[in-house]
Design a protein around this motif. Structure first.
Motif, mmCIF file in Angstrom:
data_model
loop_
_atom_site.group_PDB
_atom_site.id
_atom_site.type_symbol
_atom_site.label_atom_id
_atom_site.label_comp_id
_atom_site.label_asym_id
_atom_site.label_seq_id
_atom_site.Cartn_x
_atom_site.Cartn_y
_atom_site.Cartn_z
ATOM 1 N N VAL A 133 0.845 -1.189 0.000
ATOM 2 C CA VAL A 133 0.000 0.000 0.000
ATOM 3 C C VAL A 133 0.883 1.243 0.000
ATOM 4 N N THR A 134 1.880 1.231 0.849
ATOM 5 C CA THR A 134 2.827 2.350 0.903
ATOM 6 C C THR A 134 3.515 2.537 -0.445
ATOM 7 N N GLU A 135 3.980 1.438 -0.994
ATOM 8 C CA GLU A 135 4.677 1.483 -2.277
ATOM 9 C C GLU A 135 3.786 2.106 -3.357
ATOM 10 N N ALA A 136 2.536 1.634 -3.405
ATOM 11 C CA ALA A 136 1.610 2.123 -4.428
ATOM 12 C C ALA A 136 1.341 3.613 -4.229
ATOM 13 N N PHE A 137 1.178 4.011 -2.968
ATOM 14 C CA PHE A 137 0.899 5.412 -2.678
ATOM 15 C C PHE A 137 2.067 6.291 -3.118
ATOM 16 N N ARG A 189 -1.772 3.925 7.435
ATOM 17 C CA ARG A 189 -1.344 5.300 7.664
ATOM 18 C C ARG A 189 -0.687 5.848 6.383
ATOM 19 N N ILE A 190 -1.034 7.066 6.055
ATOM 20 C CA ILE A 190 -0.470 7.674 4.847
ATOM 21 C C ILE A 190 1.032 7.922 5.031
ATOM 22 N N PRO A 191 1.853 7.486 4.075
ATOM 23 C CA PRO A 191 3.311 7.594 4.232
ATOM 24 C C PRO A 191 3.821 8.999 3.912
ATOM 25 N N ALA A 192 3.415 9.968 4.736
ATOM 26 C CA ALA A 192 3.862 11.351 4.533
ATOM 27 C C ALA A 192 4.283 11.908 5.883
ATOM 28 N N TRP A 193 5.338 12.730 5.846
ATOM 29 C CA TRP A 193 5.855 13.284 7.088
ATOM 30 C C TRP A 193 5.856 14.813 7.037
ATOM 31 N N HIS A 194 5.332 15.402 8.118
ATOM 32 C CA HIS A 194 5.235 16.856 8.193
ATOM 33 C C HIS A 194 6.394 17.394 9.011
ATOM 34 N N CYS A 195 7.038 18.410 8.474
ATOM 35 C CA CYS A 195 8.132 19.038 9.210
ATOM 36 C C CYS A 195 7.571 20.148 10.084
ATOM 37 N N VAL A 247 6.711 12.802 1.112
ATOM 38 C CA VAL A 247 6.111 11.482 0.896
ATOM 39 C C VAL A 247 7.211 10.508 0.546
ATOM 40 N N VAL A 248 7.465 9.559 1.429
ATOM 41 C CA VAL A 248 8.510 8.554 1.187
ATOM 42 C C VAL A 248 8.091 7.215 1.774
ATOM 43 N N ARG A 249 8.840 6.169 1.410
ATOM 44 C CA ARG A 249 8.454 4.814 1.798
ATOM 45 C C ARG A 249 8.585 4.551 3.287
ATOM 46 N N SER A 250 9.616 5.176 3.922
ATOM 47 C CA SER A 250 9.734 4.979 5.365
ATOM 48 C C SER A 250 10.190 6.277 6.006
ATOM 49 N N GLN A 251 9.985 6.358 7.301
ATOM 50 C CA GLN A 251 10.236 7.606 8.006
ATOM 51 C C GLN A 251 11.640 8.129 7.761
ATOM 52 N N PRO A 252 11.762 9.372 7.218
ATOM 53 C CA PRO A 252 13.102 9.939 6.999
ATOM 54 C C PRO A 252 13.689 10.429 8.322
ATOM 55 N N ALA A 253 15.024 10.411 8.412
ATOM 56 C CA ALA A 253 15.679 10.864 9.642
ATOM 57 C C ALA A 253 15.478 12.352 9.843
ATOM 58 N N LYS A 254 15.595 13.092 8.752
ATOM 59 C CA LYS A 254 15.333 14.522 8.882
ATOM 60 C C LYS A 254 14.779 15.107 7.592
ATOM 61 N N CYS A 255 14.234 16.297 7.754
ATOM 62 C CA CYS A 255 13.595 16.994 6.643
ATOM 63 C C CYS A 255 14.646 17.573 5.699
ATOM 64 N N LYS A 256 14.226 17.953 4.515
ATOM 65 C CA LYS A 256 15.112 18.609 3.569
ATOM 66 C C LYS A 256 15.761 19.844 4.181
ATOM 67 N N PHE A 270 -3.112 -7.868 -7.400
ATOM 68 C CA PHE A 270 -1.679 -8.100 -7.645
ATOM 69 C C PHE A 270 -0.835 -8.089 -6.373
ATOM 70 N N THR A 271 -1.263 -7.344 -5.353
ATOM 71 C CA THR A 271 -0.426 -7.349 -4.135
ATOM 72 C C THR A 271 -0.475 -8.709 -3.445
ATOM 73 N N THR A 272 -1.607 -9.397 -3.547
ATOM 74 C CA THR A 272 -1.667 -10.729 -2.923
ATOM 75 C C THR A 272 -0.786 -11.725 -3.675
ATOM 76 N N LEU A 273 -0.386 -11.360 -4.875
ATOM 77 C CA LEU A 273 0.455 -12.270 -5.658
ATOM 78 C C LEU A 273 1.915 -11.832 -5.656
ATOM 79 N N GLY A 274 2.229 -10.809 -4.853
ATOM 80 C CA GLY A 274 3.635 -10.495 -4.663
ATOM 81 C C GLY A 274 4.133 -9.183 -5.240
#
Length: 916
Positions: A162-166, A428-434, A442-451, A475-479
């Motif tokens: 889901v994260t990947e697709a988003f 949960r939506i994969p977006a982080w607010h600074c 918007v990234v796949r996993s929590q970034p250490a710090k903002c731009k 398709f996600t159920t198939l990998g």
RNA sequence: GGGCGGUUAGCUCAGCUGGUUAGAGCGCGUGCCUUACAAGCACGAGGUCCACGGUUCGAGUCCGUGACCGCCCACCA
């Protein structure tokens, strides 16, 4: 134990045993075939089970859907396909959260009191309980799914997808965040999509309010509204530029009543001179149309309500009031100031929350949207465009066909999809607010710090609409996004069976996502794609076919709902009648396009059918155990020449053909009814009765009869197996004395039409004999012959029929309670109790007088009908146009009929004359 | 405001591309405990296929209009 079956049919005693065994033996689990292996050469049939929500337990509608899917999958499996039926459950965000909140409320708690983390933990507990119950139900119903592959939409691997697709959609420019008017449910306190709003025609009021001119408070502009409370947020009034009544006012200022703000009059085509007063108040923060007007005229967006639809601080003296309280008070206050010009009755469609039926409040808020009509950054088709094209090109086929049009129309008019929900249960939506620069990443996993270098990053609190994740399932159920062997083998899925109610929610979303993520550049690099040339939508569609089933209603055609209290619990009804009987009921009523009025009396009938099968088996086994021998040894050449055997074999093959055709066309009703009438009406009522003397006769004769019967009976069980898997499994195993050729009848071959076994002469011959026997029985009934008394019979018929009857004299005598058959040369009309058909005349020799009056009456009716037929035939045959234009077989048929009917009329008249 | 589906036996529904004056199950009536099954067997009675018009040699079946049910979609205050 040899061919043991208990004396009475007790589904409760056999069904759970097989249900458990099928799972324990992993009969329906499919290993992904290795490239080049034997299994890989088989045709593949993949079916994705619409994952039930974990909000409760399965209802009769689910059982219907599951029965259809199970029949299809069992049928395909028996036809030699590599079948994979993929089960799972859906987290159903808003619905499940609501159930758990309700549970908390009853405990005097709330999600707010628990806090997010504890609340989510609580929902997981709920899921464990109900998700488990649903799976247990499916197991009990015998769904032949691949349990090894069972999933939950919030499993880790699926959540990663889901994260990947988003993220990918975001990168492609198809997901954006912004402040727009959305449908807001004040009870669920979340945004919902257009689809989650149900419109109900409601008798309401159209209120007329006078807005004074700022420059001249004695002069008013009247406006019309159905929601007076929103006037607190008005920032303009719009009139149509061509509306002569108001052109002078354009650009002038009005004084907003009650709050005394000044607002402008703007000219906008949106104002319809025909409606209300022709002037419309503009509330950009609380109405989607007004929002657009506001953008065009650069108006302020003034939000006057909080998330529970209470008036906020912008509402001045009305702050804190609920929207409907505010409405009343505002009308009251306007009246007091002489600014209320009355109200008209007005029927309009009020939008309500699909889940909790609370009236939806259009509300300005910041949400995430999916752009469905936009071309992605990398080019190519838009999401909706591709999904539409797939149906236009016939790459997704619909049954019934009219759903294609409905689907296309929807794709045509689709708007951007609000995908964010202010819920705690979901992905949960994969977006982080600074916190510092306010940037959203918007990234796949929590970034250490903002731009900007800041470490103060918080994840977006919103979750995704449930249908976002379920739309990815094929398709996600198939990998996906990995290039898995599963995707190569099982994608696209073959079929989707589902209800109309989720056509747009789910089916349409799967179509959009499938056509997007299984196309380049997002399609994984599948080994099987190599050398394929171009990948097209044909490779990308999530399913090749869609079958939309009808809705199950109660016996009085009422929609089934908990509030009406007419819920039918599948397990309860299954325990009462047996799963097989309930399945057969549902299948036999499943004609496409028509809702099913579920009637227990039908189920009673099909339990009787199961009982019939059971007893037929007992009867066969009983005879077998007496004389020894085998049901599965194969028939002797001599047996194959007997009329009744040629007949039943021919009928069996014809029916097998019809059943296969029915299933191929999703005509579960036709298929089921064909088997029903064959098994009961032909195999039991005629065939078994005909061969009874042989079964009771000398051992050799009995064994020969049993061997032939065994072939038919065993085939009939296989034919019936997808519909009634339990009873057929039980009898089949008993038949083979516990040593069956396969572990389950579900793994045996499905019968098919073998044209070489079709024997038209045998069928015609049997039809004549059946007609003769029925006529004799009828004569006996009319003549009130004591059932135990046998009567001599006289027949007048052409040689072909006489020969047929002589050759099968024993059968006729036995089944018609006749004793002695005499063939006579002259017509029997003078006899009195006579029956005449085009092929023969038959009479019984019996002293007792028949009821002459009743017989005259009956014959009179018969004669009238025949004369009508004759007249109709003669009229047509006398018509040159008909002779010239109608096909030969129709004309010949009619000529033949004319002759036969003519003879019958003569015969009937003769009998009538004799009756006096 | 658009679109879709339905109207056939007392009830629930079939009737495929028009072709001999319409079928099934349940229910109903009559008679049967015939040694697999009374959860059964045999026999039977039920229909101007919503209405009107049209096309056709021929219409439950195709076309049009209307009536009555039901459903879906839609940002007209």
């Amino acid at each position: 134990m040899s061919h043991e079956l208990s004396k009475t049919y007790d589904p409760g005693a056999i069904e759970p045993r097989w249900a458990e065994l099928w799972i324990r033996e992993k009969l329906f689990d499919i290993k992904t075939p290795e490239p080049g292996s034997e299994a890989a050469k088989r045709p593949v049939f993949t079916l994705l089970l619409p994952p039930p929500n974990v909000t409760g337990i399965l209802h009769i509608g689910h059982m219907f859907e599951h029965t259809e899917m199970d029949i299809v999958i069992r049928w395909r499996r028996m036809r030699g396909y590599l079948t994979m039926w993929l089960p799972g459950t859906d987290h159903a965000g808003i619905a499940t959260q609501m159930m758990v909140e309700r549970q908390l409320a009853s405990e005097g708690s709330s999600r707010q009191k628990l806090g997010r983390e504890a609340f989510v933990a609580r929902v997981w507990e709920w899921k464990k309980h109900y998700g488990g119950a649903i799976l247990a139900q499916m197991k009990r119903l015998g769904d032949s799914v691949d349990w090894e592959r069972e999933y939950f939409t919030m499993d880790d691997n699926l959540s990663r997808c889901v994260t990947e697709a988003f993220v990918r959609l975001h990168e492609d420019g198809l997901i954006y965040r912004g402040k727009y008017i959305v449908n807001w449910c004040p009870r669920c306190m979340t945004a919902i999509s257009d689809l989650e709003v149900v419109h109900e025609e409601t008798a309401g009021k159209l209120y007329l309010i006078k807005y004074p001119l700022a420059a001249n408070p004695g002069q008013f502009l009247p406006i019309a509204t159905t929601r007076p409370e929103t006037m607190l947020g008005d920032t303009a009034v719009a009139v149509n530029p061509r509306d002569q009544r108001y052109t002078a006012l354009i650009g002038r200022k009005l004084r907003l009543p009650l709050l005394d703000r000044e607002i402008p009059v703007v000219a906008d085509d949106f104002a319809d001179p025909q409606f209300g007063s022709g002037a419309v108040k503009v509330t950009p923060a609380h109405d989607p149309n007004d929002f657009q007007v506001g953008l065009r005229h650069n108006l302020e967006q003034l939000n006057v309500m909080d998330e529970q639809a209470r008036i906020n601080e912008n509402g001045g003296p009305y702050a804190g009031l609920d929207r409907f309280e505010a409405r009343e008070k505002i009308i009251h206050d306007l009246e007091a100031r002489g600014l209320y010009a009355g109200a008209k009755d007005h029927v309009h469609a009020v939008g309500k929350c699909d889940r909790c039926k609370t009236i939806v409040e259009p509300r300005l808020s910041t949400q995430w949207f999916m752009a469905v009509n936009k071309t992605p950054n990398h080019g190519g088709m838009s999401l909706a465009g591709a999904a539409k094209q797939a149906a236009v090109d016939g790459l997704i086929r619909f049954t019934p066909e009219n759903y294609r049009t409905i689907y296309l129309q929807w794709m045509e008019n689709i708007h951007d999809w609000c995908i964010s929900r202010q819920l705690w249960w979901g992905h949960r939506i994969p977006a982080w607010h600074c916190a510092d620069c306010k940037e959203v990443t918007v990234v796949r996993s929590q970034p250490a710090k903002c731009k900007c270098g800041s470490g103060k990053l918080d994840q977006e609190p919103d979750v995704l609409d449930t249908w976002f994740s379920s739309g990815l399932l094929p398709f996600t159920t198939l990998g996906w996004p990995e290039p898995t062997r599963d995707l190569e083998v099982f994608y696209p899925t073959s079929l989707l069976i589902t209800g109309f109610d989720i056509l747009f929610f789910w089916l349409a979303r799967m179509a959009m996502f499938g056509c997007y993520f299984m196309m380049p550049p997002h399609r994984p690099a599948l080994a099987s794609d190599r050398g394929k040339g171009q990948i097209t939508l044909c490779d990308a569609v999530p399913f090749r076919e869609v079958y939309i089933h009808a809705l199950v209603r109660d016996a009085t055609r009422q929609k089934i709902s908990k509030t009406k209290g007419n819920v039918i619990d599948p397990i309860e009804i299954t325990e009462k009648y047996g799963t097989d009987a309930v399945r057969f009921t549902l299948a036999s009523m499943a004609s496409p396009g028509t809702d099913i009025a579920f009637n227990e009396s039908r189920t009673e009938g099909y339990r009787a059918f199961a009982n019939k099968i059971w007893n037929a088996a007992r009867f066969v086994f009983m005879n077998l155990d007496r004389v020894g021998g085998s049901l599965t040894a194969g028939a002797s050449a001599g047996a194959k020449e007997r009329l009744e055997n040629r007949w039943i074999l021919s009928r069996f093959n014809r029916v097998a053909g019809e059943v296969n055709d029915g299933l191929a066309a999703y005509r579960f009703d036709e298929a089921a009814n064909n088997i029903y009438s064959f098994f009961w009406g032909e195999f039991c009522d005629w065939y078994l009765e005909i061969i009874k003397p042989a079964l009771l006769g000398p051992e050799a004769e009995a064994r020969a009869a049993l061997a032939f019967l065994g072939e038919i009976f065993e085939g009939a069980l296989r034919l019936l197996s997808p519909f009634m898997p339990f009873i057929t499994e039980e009898i089949w195993h008993a038949m083979y004395e516990g040593k069956p050729p396969q572990r389950s009848i579900a793994l045996a071959r499905y019968p098919e039409l073998d044209a070489s076994k079709i024997d038209d002469r045998a069928e015609a011959g049997m039809a004549t004999l059946q007609e003769l026997i029925r006529n004799i029985r009828d004569l006996r009934a009319d003549s009130k012959v004591e059932p135990k008394i046998k009567t001599p019979v006289r027949i007048h018929a052409p040689a072909a029929v006489s020969d047929l009857v002589s050759a099968n004299r024993g059968m006729v005598e036995r089944l018609a309670s006749a004793e002695g058959i005499e063939f006579v040369h002259q017509s029997l009309a003078e006899g009195g109790s006579v029956r005449a058909t085009s092929q023969f005349e038959v009479a019984i020799v019996y002293e007792q007088k028949i009821d002459a009056a009743a017989e005259r009456d009956r014959l009179g009716k018969e004669l009238k009908k025949l004369e009508g037929q004759l007249a109709s035939a003669q009229r047509q045959l006398g018509n040159e146009q008909f002779l010239a234009k109608a096909p030969a077989h129709v004309v010949d048929g009619l000529r033949k009929q004319e002759g036969e009917v003519g003879v019958l009329i003569k015969k009937t008249k003769a009998v009538l004359d004799k009756l006096g």
